[in-house]
Design a protein around this motif. Structure first.
Motif, short mmCIF file in Angstrom:
data_model
loop_
_atom_site.label_atom_id
_atom_site.label_comp_id
_atom_site.label_asym_id
_atom_site.label_seq_id
_atom_site.Cartn_x
_atom_site.Cartn_y
_atom_site.Cartn_z
N PHE A 469 0.68 1.43 -6.52
CA PHE A 469 1.60 2.56 -6.72
C PHE A 469 2.91 2.38 -5.97
O PHE A 469 3.79 3.23 -6.03
N THR A 470 3.05 1.28 -5.24
CA THR A 470 4.30 1.07 -4.50
C THR A 470 5.23 0.10 -5.23
O THR A 470 6.41 0.04 -4.92
N ARG A 471 4.68 -0.67 -6.17
CA ARG A 471 5.54 -1.59 -6.94
C ARG A 471 5.94 -0.89 -8.24
O ARG A 471 5.07 -0.34 -8.93
N PRO A 472 7.22 -0.87 -8.55
CA PRO A 472 7.70 -0.01 -9.65
C PRO A 472 6.98 -0.23 -10.99
O PRO A 472 6.50 0.73 -11.59
N ILE A 473 6.88 -1.49 -11.43
CA ILE A 473 6.29 -1.72 -12.76
C ILE A 473 4.80 -1.36 -12.74
O ILE A 473 4.30 -0.67 -13.63
N ALA A 474 4.10 -1.79 -11.66
CA ALA A 474 2.67 -1.52 -11.56
C ALA A 474 2.41 -0.02 -11.54
O ALA A 474 1.47 0.47 -12.19
N SER A 475 3.24 0.71 -10.77
CA SER A 475 2.97 2.15 -10.63
C SER A 475 3.13 2.88 -11.97
O SER A 475 2.33 3.75 -12.29
N VAL A 476 4.16 2.50 -12.73
CA VAL A 476 4.37 3.16 -14.03
C VAL A 476 3.15 2.90 -14.94
O VAL A 476 2.60 3.83 -15.55
N ILE A 477 2.71 1.64 -14.98
CA ILE A 477 1.56 1.29 -15.86
C ILE A 477 0.30 2.02 -15.38
O ILE A 477 -0.48 2.53 -16.19
N MET A 478 0.12 2.07 -14.03
CA MET A 478 -1.08 2.73 -13.48
C MET A 478 -1.10 4.21 -13.85
O MET A 478 -2.15 4.75 -14.23
N ILE A 479 0.04 4.86 -13.74
CA ILE A 479 0.09 6.30 -14.03
C ILE A 479 -0.24 6.54 -15.52
O ILE A 479 -1.03 7.42 -15.85
N VAL A 480 0.34 5.71 -16.38
CA VAL A 480 0.03 5.85 -17.82
C VAL A 480 -1.46 5.64 -18.06
O VAL A 480 -2.11 6.39 -18.80
N ALA A 481 -2.03 4.64 -17.37
CA ALA A 481 -3.46 4.33 -17.54
C ALA A 481 -4.32 5.51 -17.08
O ALA A 481 -5.28 5.90 -17.76
N LEU A 482 -3.97 6.08 -15.93
CA LEU A 482 -4.76 7.21 -15.40
C LEU A 482 -4.67 8.42 -16.33
O LEU A 482 -5.66 9.11 -16.56
N VAL A 483 -3.47 8.65 -16.86
CA VAL A 483 -3.31 9.77 -17.80
C VAL A 483 -4.20 9.54 -19.02
O VAL A 483 -4.91 10.45 -19.47
N LEU A 484 -4.19 8.30 -19.54
CA LEU A 484 -5.01 7.99 -20.71
C LEU A 484 -6.50 8.14 -20.40
O LEU A 484 -7.28 8.62 -21.23
N LEU A 485 -6.91 7.74 -19.19
CA LEU A 485 -8.32 7.85 -18.80
C LEU A 485 -8.78 9.30 -18.75
O LEU A 485 -9.92 9.62 -19.10
N LEU A 486 -7.86 10.15 -18.29
CA LEU A 486 -8.23 11.57 -18.14
C LEU A 486 -8.03 12.37 -19.43
O LEU A 486 -8.51 13.50 -19.53
N LEU A 487 -7.34 11.76 -20.38
CA LEU A 487 -7.02 12.47 -21.62
C LEU A 487 -8.24 13.02 -22.36
O LEU A 487 -8.21 14.16 -22.84
#
Lengths: 502, 165
Positions: A469-487
């Protein structure tokens, strides 16, 4: 303008009679190898690499690239016609391609796969031509955290594949990942999960063993049970009018094709990613974006178009880091890289300066190979349809034999054939209870990529998960992934709240 | 169907526990200087499998999943017969690969399936039983140099190898 001039010079090389013949031959061989269960582009390129020493390096590379392209087209054929993925890159094509074939729409599925492959290939070659050097540099920004985040994003999209039964979908993903971990521990080199101390587990569980078990054996057992007494499984026909109507229907899928092409190309250029994750992610994304996600897995044309556009685009994308940086983007490009070195050329940025004829001849040949593979594929559709018209009691034993041979060939180990049978039988018993099996196959493919990425990331950060969550590209992808997981939880929560409100 | 749903959850739960135990043969915690132990990844994934099995069990008890509500038979007599015949024939064929090799096991399987299960004529059965191993031999052994198991029939192929290679 300079790029265009170089490309025209490349066409002059690609259209030399010897190179044209090699393109046609390579596409035909690739198409055939790709269509065989258990064999993919990597087998074709590896087996025929020594043959290329008979011709100059440029012609050799053009021939191998044509095989690579042809195999990408061919992989879809066995996925659609037999329900057995020809290679890992065609796993996602099976999900909707096979149901379409069983509904008598094999012609539609085959035309969709060929057209999407052509679109994916064309878009990716144009991107390759225009943006080769800057894109290669961008791919280098991707370290382990970004790769793991990307894998998690792929898994997050899989959660949607199992419909509403979340625990069974998650179970399927977990068991696939565990099977992917069998073999030797990548860091310590110690044996891991060697069941019953059987030596065959030391080389791990090849994804094809699980894929053929599930999409071959399990699928056939399932079809036999649901097909009681009916000897014909598909009534597909093919005519020129049918071809035109299929093409007309495909116009509605252009957005999915373009999405798959761009996604596949981008994932393809990432080192060590390749066409398989690209095609799986494109399938998941197409489902997420679809207005009709419930029809995915039951014969939605978008479910064929997305992975096919992506795997062809990724196969071109994977050549980019290979040529510009000397880093292969997939197992096949690793062998191609070996060929380049053997031919006495040095991969890397200087290749574009020192070996312009080689590089631009190859790029121009990709345009030609893409067109040749499409024409060959479409021309052979009637032959593929004829296969499906065979009585089921002839087709079934042939498919079973292809499964056995296909399970044996990758590792030449009978242990894998037994394992394939066990997976097929257990998969059949689980499928009867609505366990989704596709996520397990996807997980065993991506598991060996995800684990090292996770371990390297955690090592880099000294055990801190926050690195994602501290590296810009990784954090964006992680947030999208978490949103999809919880969807998937959203409709459940919404339903509960509605019930409570009443 | 309802009973099968529970049995499958229990069997898979037990398998998850076995995988956790097996994973724990390697370190599952943090190893100084090396990061997560070699067993950590499969251990926690197996733990996830176990949680899913418990979750499926709870849904079974609450009758919230379709199979846990279903009154249908999991596998009727006819389905079981078809399953046993096909899976059994496959197991025997794979077993025969070790003994008589691929090029004798494949025709035997084809004869069984085409003639006895499919009811096709002897002519058609013979055609497939002869042509299929020849095509497989030419493609895999000659073109791709991938040797299939031959069991005790290996010496019979030496004259063919002498001609082909």
């Amino acid at each position: 303008m300079e790029t265009l001039q170089l490309l025209f010079d490349g066409f002059a090389v690609a259209f030399l009679p010897v190179n044209l013949v090699l393109i046609i031959l390579g596409c035909a061989v690739g198409l055939f190898i790709g269509a065989m269960p258990g064999l993919g582009s990597v087998n074709g390129v590896a087996i025929l690499l020594p043959v290329t020493f008979l011709v100059p390096p440029t012609s050799a590379m053009i021939f191998l690239a044509a095989i690579y392209y042809g195999a990408m087209y061919g992989g879809a054929i066995s996925s659609i016609m037999l329900g057995i993925p020809g290679a890992s890159t065609a796993v996602a094509t099976t999900f909707d391609g096979r149901p379409l074939a069983l509904q008598g729409k094999a012609d539609m599925a085959l035309v969709a796969a060929a057209t999407a492959s052509f679109v994916g290939g064309t878009i990716s070659v144009i991107l390759f031509t225009a943006f080769a050097p800057p894109l290669a540099e961008f791919a280098l920004v991707f370290g382990s955290p970004e790769i793991f985040a990307l894998m998690l994003l792929a898994f997050a999209t899989f959660v949607g594949l199992g419909g509403d039964d979340i625990p069974k979908t998650l179970f399927s993903i977990f068991i696939g990942l565990v099977f992917g971990a069998v073999g030797l521990d990548i860091v310590s080199g110690q044996p891991r999960l060697i069941f019953g101390e059987i030596i065959g587990f030391m080389h791990g569980i090849n994804f094809l063993v699980l894929a053929i078990g599930i999409y071959g054996i399990c699928e056939m057992l399932w079809t036999i049970e649901s097909n009681k007494g009916n000897v014909m499984i598909s009534q597909a026909t093919m005519s020129f009018r049918g071809l035109l109507s299929a093409l007309k229907e495909l116009i509605g899928t252009w957005k999915t094709m373009v999405m798959g092409s761009f996604l596949g190309f981008f994932v393809g250029i990432l080192p060590a990613a390749g066409a398989t994750p690209g095609s799986l992610m494109a399938y998941g994304t197409a489902k997420q974006l679809s207005k009709d996600p419930d029809t995915f897995g039951e014969g939605n044309v978008d479910g064929v178009v997305a992975p096919e556009a992506a795997n062809n685009a990724a196969s071109t994308g994977a050549m980019l880091p290979m040529l510009t940086l000397g880093i292969p983007g997939s197992p096949t490009t690793a062998i191609l890289l070996g060929g380049i070195v053997i031919w006495g050329l040095e991969p890397g940025p200087m290749l574009f300066i020192d070996q312009q004829e080689f590089v631009w001849g190859l790029i121009a040949s990709l345009y030609a190979a893409n067109l040749v593979a499409l024409l060959l594929n479409v021309a052979m559709i009637p032959a593929f349809i004829w296969i499906l018209k065979l009585p089921f009691t002839i087709l079934a034993p042939i498919i079973f034999i292809l499964c056995i041979v296909g399970g044996f060939v990758p590792t030449l180990d009978m242990h894998d054939v037994w394992l394939m049978l066990i997976f097929g039988v257990v998969g059949y018993l689980m499928r009867k209870l609505d366990y989704p099996l596709a996520p397990a196959v996807l997980a065993i493919v991506l598991g060996p990529l995800a684990e090292p990425a996770l371990r390297q990331s955690i090592l880099m950060s000294g055990g801190e998960v926050s690195i994602f969550f501290t590296r810009p590209i990784a954090s964006v992808i992680m947030i999208v992934a978490l949103v999809l997981l919880l969807l998937p939880l959203y409709p459940i929560i919404k339903r509960r709240l509605t019930v409570k409100a009443r | 169907m309802r009973r099968a749903e529970l049995v499958m959850a229990i069997v898979m739960g037990a398998f998850s526990l076995y995988l956790m135990w097996k994973s724990a043969e390697l370190p599952i915690g943090w190893t100084k200087g090396e990061g997560p132990g070699g067993g950590a990844w499969p251990f926690w994934l197996s733990a996830g499998m176990l949680v899913c099995c418990i979750w499926i069990g709870i849904r079974w008890a609450l009758r919230t999943s379709p199979p846990s509500r279903s009154e249908d038979v999991y596998m009727d007599r006819r389905a079981f017969r078809l399953f046993a015949l096909n899976a059994g024939a496959l197991a025997v064929t794979i077993g025969l690969f070790h003994v008589v090799g691929a090029y004798f096991a494949i025709p035997l399987f084809l004869i069984f399936y085409l003639r006895f299960l499919g009811g096709h004529s002897w002519g058609l059965t013979g055609l497939f039983a002869v042509l299929t191993p020849i095509v497989i031999f030419l493609f895999f052994e000659v073109a791709l140099l991938k040797s299939l198991p031959k069991g005790y029939t290996e010496p019979l192929f030496e004259p063919i190898y002498a001609i082909v290679f």
